[in-house]
Every structure is written in C-alpha cells, then in structure tokens.
Design a protein around this motif. Structure first.
Motif, mmCIF file in Angstrom:
data_model
loop_
_atom_site.group_PDB
_atom_site.id
_atom_site.type_symbol
_atom_site.label_atom_id
_atom_site.label_comp_id
_atom_site.label_asym_id
_atom_site.label_seq_id
_atom_site.Cartn_x
_atom_site.Cartn_y
_atom_site.Cartn_z
ATOM 1 N N LEU A 48 -11.157 88.716 15.735
ATOM 2 C CA LEU A 48 -11.442 88.380 17.073
ATOM 3 C C LEU A 48 -10.469 87.257 17.711
ATOM 4 N N SER A 49 -9.944 86.496 16.831
ATOM 5 C CA SER A 49 -9.163 85.444 17.296
ATOM 6 C C SER A 49 -7.707 86.205 17.667
ATOM 7 N N ILE A 50 -7.237 86.952 16.661
ATOM 8 C CA ILE A 50 -6.108 87.870 17.140
ATOM 9 C C ILE A 50 -6.047 88.496 18.392
ATOM 10 N N ARG A 51 -7.243 89.348 18.450
ATOM 11 C CA ARG A 51 -7.449 89.744 19.874
ATOM 12 C C ARG A 51 -7.169 89.036 21.106
ATOM 13 N N ALA A 79 1.594 80.325 28.181
ATOM 14 C CA ALA A 79 0.924 79.245 27.315
ATOM 15 C C ALA A 79 -0.631 79.144 27.987
ATOM 16 N N LEU A 80 -0.773 79.194 28.976
ATOM 17 C CA LEU A 80 -2.050 78.944 29.619
ATOM 18 C C LEU A 80 -2.781 80.287 29.172
ATOM 19 N N VAL A 84 -6.139 79.805 26.699
ATOM 20 C CA VAL A 84 -7.447 80.523 27.237
ATOM 21 C C VAL A 84 -7.845 81.302 25.882
ATOM 22 N N GLY A 85 -7.190 82.036 25.287
ATOM 23 C CA GLY A 85 -7.550 82.708 24.301
ATOM 24 C C GLY A 85 -7.784 81.860 23.081
ATOM 25 N N ILE A 86 -7.163 81.107 22.817
ATOM 26 C CA ILE A 86 -7.665 80.318 21.528
ATOM 27 C C ILE A 86 -8.929 79.601 21.812
ATOM 28 N N GLY A 87 -9.139 78.956 23.040
ATOM 29 C CA GLY A 87 -10.476 78.203 23.407
ATOM 30 C C GLY A 87 -11.576 79.340 23.143
ATOM 31 N N ALA A 88 -11.424 80.486 23.641
ATOM 32 C CA ALA A 88 -12.635 81.658 23.678
ATOM 33 C C ALA A 88 -12.628 81.921 22.133
ATOM 34 N N TYR A 90 -12.304 80.364 19.503
ATOM 35 C CA TYR A 90 -12.704 79.160 18.879
ATOM 36 C C TYR A 90 -14.248 79.011 18.975
ATOM 37 N N THR A 91 -14.522 79.243 20.312
ATOM 38 C CA THR A 91 -15.931 79.135 20.709
ATOM 39 C C THR A 91 -16.979 80.406 20.160
ATOM 40 N N GLU A 92 -16.307 81.551 20.125
ATOM 41 C CA GLU A 92 -17.088 82.748 19.372
ATOM 42 C C GLU A 92 -17.015 82.635 17.759
ATOM 43 N N CYS A 93 -15.963 82.044 17.417
ATOM 44 C CA CYS A 93 -16.101 81.864 15.910
ATOM 45 C C CYS A 93 -17.197 80.475 15.499
ATOM 46 N N SER A 94 -17.160 79.566 16.230
ATOM 47 C CA SER A 94 -18.134 78.753 15.976
ATOM 48 C C SER A 94 -19.598 79.277 16.096
ATOM 49 N N TYR A 95 -19.807 80.150 16.936
ATOM 50 C CA TYR A 95 -21.023 81.155 17.145
ATOM 51 C C TYR A 95 -21.055 81.884 15.778
ATOM 52 N N ILE A 96 -20.221 82.359 15.678
ATOM 53 C CA ILE A 96 -20.424 83.237 13.990
ATOM 54 C C ILE A 96 -20.816 82.424 13.029
#
Length: 120
Positions: A48-51, A79-80, A84-88, A90-96
C-alpha cells in the motif's frame, strides 16, 4: 483434394476433452488468526505504501508539469504529492495494525456549564 464421405466416416472420432485439473489449494497456513498475522499486515502495508507514494508522486509530477514553469516549483509539487502519499499510507497502515478507527459519538456532555449555574 476433396475427401470422399467414405474417408470421413473411417476417421476416428475425436477424443473427449480431458477433465480440467483441480486448482491447487493454497499452502497450509500456520494457524495464526488474521488479526495476529503480522507478516500479512506488513506485506499489505508495504504494498500500500509503495503504491500510494508512487501514484501521488506521479500526480504531483503531472500537476507540476501542467501548472508550473520553473523546475523548482515542479519538484516542489512532486514533493508535495509524495508527502500526501506518505501521509495517506501512514494513516491506512495505522488502521491495518491497530484495527478500525475510533467511532466518534455525537453525545453531548452532561456536565453543567458555568453559565447555566449563574442563571439560578
């Protein structure tokens, strides 16, 4: 050369198709419930993070290419997008890893306010 009906009748009938092989079953699991299977969680999080980072960076690059002329601002948009991708991710991984997000209730606090006590 055209075949005569006598030759066509003498030809053996085609064999019926062989039955399709059964799909192989997945390898036996180790018996770990999905809730505690950290390998599967890390695999899903890494994928998920790579994508997310790649797609958001590409979106930032495309947006920077269309909107900006300076290479500096184009790189800033990349960079922006990566941020945004890193933040998204991170959020999804914390849910996982931690389960579903908390359910916020709309209950109103029953604690009396200071303004309501002064009106008595």
């Amino acid at each position: 050369m055209a075949e005569s009906p006598e030759n066509a009748a003498a030809a053996p009938a085609p064999a019926p198709p062989a039955p399709a092989p059964k799909p192989s079953s997945p390898p036996p699991r180790s018996g770990i419930p999905p809730r505690y299977d950290l390998d599967a969680k890390w695999d899903a999080c890494l994928d998920l993070s790579i994508r997310r980072v790649a797609y958001a960076s590409l979106a930032g690059a495309f947006g920077g290419l269309i909107l900006f002329r300076s290479p500096t601002t184009r790189w800033a948009s990349v960079a922006l997008g990566a941020g945004v991708g890193i933040g998204a991710a991170y959020t999804e991984c914390s849910y996982i890893f931690n389960g579903s997000p908390p359910k916020w209730s709309s209950k109103v606090s029953t604690v009396p306010s200071a303004h309501s006590e002064g009106d008595k």
